[in-house]
Design a protein around this motif. Structure first.
Motif, PDB file in Angstrom:
ATOM      1  N   UNK A 146       0.842  -1.201   0.000  1.00 39.53           N
ATOM      2  CA  UNK A 146       0.000   0.000   0.000  1.00 39.53           C
ATOM      3  C   UNK A 146       0.875   1.247   0.000  1.00 39.53           C
ATOM      4  N   UNK A 147       1.868   1.270   0.895  1.00 29.49           N
ATOM      5  CA  UNK A 147       2.756   2.427   0.965  1.00 29.49           C
ATOM      6  C   UNK A 147       3.585   2.612  -0.289  1.00 29.49           C
ATOM      7  N   UNK A 148       4.065   1.515  -0.863  1.00 32.21           N
ATOM      8  CA  UNK A 148       4.868   1.605  -2.083  1.00 32.21           C
ATOM      9  C   UNK A 148       4.057   2.175  -3.243  1.00 32.21           C
ATOM     10  N   UNK A 149       2.845   1.654  -3.424  1.00 36.15           N
ATOM     11  CA  UNK A 149       2.004   2.165  -4.505  1.00 36.15           C
ATOM     12  C   UNK A 149       1.620   3.623  -4.263  1.00 36.15           C
ATOM     13  N   UNK A 150       1.368   3.976  -3.010  1.00 38.63           N
ATOM     14  CA  UNK A 150       1.019   5.358  -2.682  1.00 38.63           C
ATOM     15  C   UNK A 150       2.159   6.305  -3.051  1.00 38.63           C
ATOM     16  N   UNK A 151       3.403   5.901  -2.744  1.00 33.67           N
ATOM     17  CA  UNK A 151       4.555   6.743  -3.083  1.00 33.67           C
ATOM     18  C   UNK A 151       4.739   6.850  -4.593  1.00 33.67           C
ATOM     19  N   UNK A 152       4.489   5.766  -5.308  1.00 33.85           N
ATOM     20  CA  UNK A 152       4.615   5.807  -6.763  1.00 33.85           C
ATOM     21  C   UNK A 152       3.572   6.731  -7.386  1.00 33.85           C
ATOM     22  N   UNK A 153       2.345   6.685  -6.877  1.00 32.28           N
ATOM     23  CA  UNK A 153       1.323   7.610  -7.357  1.00 32.28           C
ATOM     24  C   UNK A 153       1.715   9.055  -7.023  1.00 32.28           C
ATOM     25  N   UNK A 154       2.267   9.248  -5.831  1.00 30.53           N
ATOM     26  CA  UNK A 154       2.720  10.578  -5.454  1.00 30.53           C
ATOM     27  C   UNK A 154       3.855  11.071  -6.334  1.00 30.53           C
ATOM     28  N   UNK A 155       4.781  10.173  -6.682  1.00 27.41           N
ATOM     29  CA  UNK A 155       5.881  10.554  -7.570  1.00 27.41           C
ATOM     30  C   UNK A 155       5.342  11.027  -8.912  1.00 27.41           C
ATOM     31  N   UNK A 156       4.390  10.275  -9.478  1.00 26.84           N
ATOM     32  CA  UNK A 156       3.790  10.679 -10.750  1.00 26.84           C
ATOM     33  C   UNK A 156       3.141  12.049 -10.624  1.00 26.84           C
ATOM     34  N   UNK A 157       2.394  12.278  -9.545  1.00 18.70           N
ATOM     35  CA  UNK A 157       1.712  13.561  -9.348  1.00 18.70           C
ATOM     36  C   UNK A 157       2.703  14.716  -9.252  1.00 18.70           C
TER      37      UNK A 157
ATOM     38  N   UNK B 223      -9.063   5.360 -11.061  1.00 22.63           N
ATOM     39  CA  UNK B 223     -10.116   6.207 -11.627  1.00 22.63           C
ATOM     40  C   UNK B 223      -9.607   7.291 -12.571  1.00 22.63           C
ATOM     41  N   UNK B 224      -8.390   7.773 -12.330  1.00 27.57           N
ATOM     42  CA  UNK B 224      -7.877   8.888 -13.131  1.00 27.57           C
ATOM     43  C   UNK B 224      -6.875   8.455 -14.195  1.00 27.57           C
ATOM     44  N   UNK B 225      -6.847   7.163 -14.490  1.00 23.72           N
ATOM     45  CA  UNK B 225      -5.953   6.682 -15.533  1.00 23.72           C
ATOM     46  C   UNK B 225      -4.600   6.263 -15.002  1.00 23.72           C
ATOM     47  N   UNK B 226      -3.765   5.758 -15.916  1.00 18.12           N
ATOM     48  CA  UNK B 226      -2.473   5.208 -15.532  1.00 18.12           C
ATOM     49  C   UNK B 226      -1.402   6.256 -15.297  1.00 18.12           C
ATOM     50  N   UNK B 227      -0.321   5.807 -14.688  1.00 13.88           N
ATOM     51  CA  UNK B 227       0.845   6.657 -14.462  1.00 13.88           C
ATOM     52  C   UNK B 227       1.771   6.610 -15.680  1.00 13.88           C
ATOM     53  N   UNK B 228       2.802   7.419 -15.645  1.00  9.90           N
ATOM     54  CA  UNK B 228       3.803   7.446 -16.717  1.00  9.90           C
ATOM     55  C   UNK B 228       5.183   7.360 -16.078  1.00  9.90           C
TER      56      UNK B 228
END
Length: 296
Positions: free
Chosen positions: A85-96, A148-153
């Motif tokens: 959970x934490x790893x995915x959260x950080x990856x989403x944050x990195x993309x943002x 919901x907001x699409x994939x990361x890059x």
């Protein structure tokens, strides 16, 4: 910021990265200054994530700070300290935050660091972390639920150790990382360039993804012996230790040795990853001595 990705995807480009340690504290000024010195000499700057299990500022926060100052980062993400959970959260944050380059790592053992009583997590290891990044890029979380907001890059990479004693294990793990989506590889500290050549010809040749040889600045014979004693899988040869021992200025000799190794690596693989712990300011000097000009 896509200079690093573009370099990796350009077949004849010699890719250069360097490592910067985040501060053990809340003041990022020294890290920023080192990043500025490297900005026009390397394609991107790695920020370590609890390397050697030693406490430091968050790699994600450090990368965001460097990026704010116009320095393209590679976010190292280690599995030791966070669950899925934490790893995915950080990856989403990195993309943002606009951070795209990720180096997926399993992480060093807790007992090697400065908090040996800490509880390790290791919910994932590096291959599953790469798989998670691939899922996020395709708009899915680890449980195959749609974002919901699409994939990361995100542009993921992995570590490799061409000097691993198990050749079959090395090949198997390298291929697993490739299959999981690794787009670049940074190697551990290289001292045996014959072994690197063999790796590139027998294993690395199976992919077009760039493999960057790890080049480490040795500051003295004492430093080299310390690494031989405490860093698993590394054997700095006696002739290099003798050079450092006999040199009137060991640090200058270390710069020369690193520059020579960059020149050797340039004939073997697609790039180099430079490590100069607490002397990142000497990396431009190493590149100058190796005949590598500033980036255009």
């Amino acid at each position: 910021m896509n200079r690093f990705r573009n370099a990796c995807l350009t077949p004849k480009e010699f890719v250069i990265t360097a490592e910067v340690a985040p501060p053990k504290g809340g003041d990022p000024h020294h890290m920023i200054e080192m990043g500025r010195l490297l900005k026009n000499r390397v394609h991107a700057v790695n920020v370590t994530d609890g390397s050697r299990a030693v406490l430091g500022m968050s790699s994600l926060a450090s990368c965001a700070i460097l990026q704010h100052h116009g320095i393209e980062p590679i976010l190292q993400v280690a599995c030791r300290d966070r669950n899925r959970i934490g790893l995915q959260a950080d990856l989403l944050g990195a993309h943002a935050l606009g951070i795209r380059n990720i180096l997926a790592l399993t992480g060093d053992p807790v007992k090697a660091g400065d908090h040996p009583e800490a509880k390790a997590v290791f919910d994932f290891e590096s291959v599953r972390l790469l798989q998670a990044i691939d899922k996020l890029n395709h708009g899915l979380d680890w449980n195959e639920k749609t974002l919901p907001q699409g994939g990361t890059d995100l542009f993921p990479g992995a570590a490799v150790d061409p000097q691993s004693p198990s050749w079959s294990g090395l090949k198997s793990r390298f291929n697993r990382k490739l299959k999981a989506g690794a787009r670049f590889f940074q190697s551990q500290l290289i001292t045996d360039f014959d072994r690197l050549y063999k790796f590139m010809n027998q294993i690395g040749s199976e992919t077009d993804q760039p493999i960057l040889a790890g080049i480490f600045l040795l500051k003295s014979a004492k430093n080299a012996r310390f690494i031989n004693k405490y860093v698993p899988g590394v054997n700095i040869p006696d002739p290099i230790i003798d050079r450092l021992e006999k040199a009137p200025h060991p640090l200058e000799e270390g710069v020369k040795i690193a520059a020579e190794q960059v020149q050797i690596a340039r004939q073997i693989c697609r790039g180099v990853h430079l490590m100069a712990v607490k002397r990142e300011d000497l990396i431009p000097q190493i590149l100058d001595a190796a005949g590598i000009p500033p980036l255009g």
